[in-house]
Design a protein around this motif. Structure first.
Motif, PDB file in Angstrom:
ATOM      1  N   GLN A 172       0.855  -1.183   0.000  1.00  0.00           N
ATOM      2  CA  GLN A 172       0.000   0.000   0.000  1.00  0.00           C
ATOM      3  C   GLN A 172       0.891   1.233   0.000  1.00  0.00           C
ATOM      4  OE1 GLN A 172      -2.204   0.322   3.706  1.00  0.00           O
ATOM      5  NE2 GLN A 172      -0.707  -0.981   4.714  1.00  0.00           N
ATOM      6  N   ASP A 173       0.287   2.404  -0.117  1.00  0.00           N
ATOM      7  CA  ASP A 173       1.073   3.643  -0.086  1.00  0.00           C
ATOM      8  C   ASP A 173       1.823   3.738   1.243  1.00  0.00           C
ATOM      9  OD1 ASP A 173       0.126   4.311  -2.565  1.00  0.00           O
ATOM     10  OD2 ASP A 173      -1.387   5.713  -1.818  1.00  0.00           O
TER      11      ASP A 173
ATOM     12  N   ARG B 119       4.768   6.152   3.717  1.00  0.00           N
ATOM     13  CA  ARG B 119       5.294   7.482   4.005  1.00  0.00           C
ATOM     14  C   ARG B 119       6.732   7.344   4.479  1.00  0.00           C
ATOM     15  NH1 ARG B 119       1.007   7.855   1.990  1.00  0.00           N
ATOM     16  NH2 ARG B 119      -0.771   9.098   2.607  1.00  0.00           N
TER      17      ARG B 119
ATOM     18  N   GLY C  71       5.806   6.054  -7.678  1.00  0.00           N
ATOM     19  CA  GLY C  71       5.010   6.858  -6.757  1.00  0.00           C
ATOM     20  C   GLY C  71       4.147   7.871  -7.463  1.00  0.00           C
ATOM     21  N   ARG C  72       3.177   8.357  -6.714  1.00  0.00           N
ATOM     22  CA  ARG C  72       2.252   9.380  -7.246  1.00  0.00           C
ATOM     23  C   ARG C  72       2.707  10.760  -6.805  1.00  0.00           C
ATOM     24  NH1 ARG C  72      -2.888   6.578  -4.798  1.00  0.00           N
ATOM     25  NH2 ARG C  72      -2.005   4.523  -4.984  1.00  0.00           N
TER      26      ARG C  72
END
Length: 85
Positions: free
Chosen positions: A44-45, A47, A83-84
């Motif tokens: 998942q995304d 950080r 990545g976005r």
């Protein structure tokens, strides 16, 4: 050593995350290494957090040689991947 930077890296691939320092791998995690492989959360995304946390399994608990207060100087951060923005 003042003025000397280390290179910390995290290589996230599908179903594998590898951590290294100065080009030397020190830990690789896969779902099969977890007590419950279904707890794998790395697809998942994510950080990025940079801090001066002290203690833990690496490099170990603080002792008399642990600098306090601690500082962190970051030369650069580079991210690769899909990545976005």
């Amino acid at each position: 050593m003042p003025g000397h930077f280390h290179e910390y890296a995290v290589d996230k691939q599908p179903h594998r995350v590898t951590w290294s320092v100065d080009g030397r791998t020190y830990f690789t995690l896969t779902p099969s290494k977890l007590p419950r492989p279904q707890d794998w959360v790395f697809e998942q995304d994510l950080r990025l957090l940079l801090n001066v946390a002290v203690g833990g399994d690496w490099p170990g608990p603080p002792d008399g040689s642990t600098p306090s207060p601690a500082t962190m100087t970051v030369d650069y951060v580079r991210l690769y991947g899909e990545g976005r923005a």
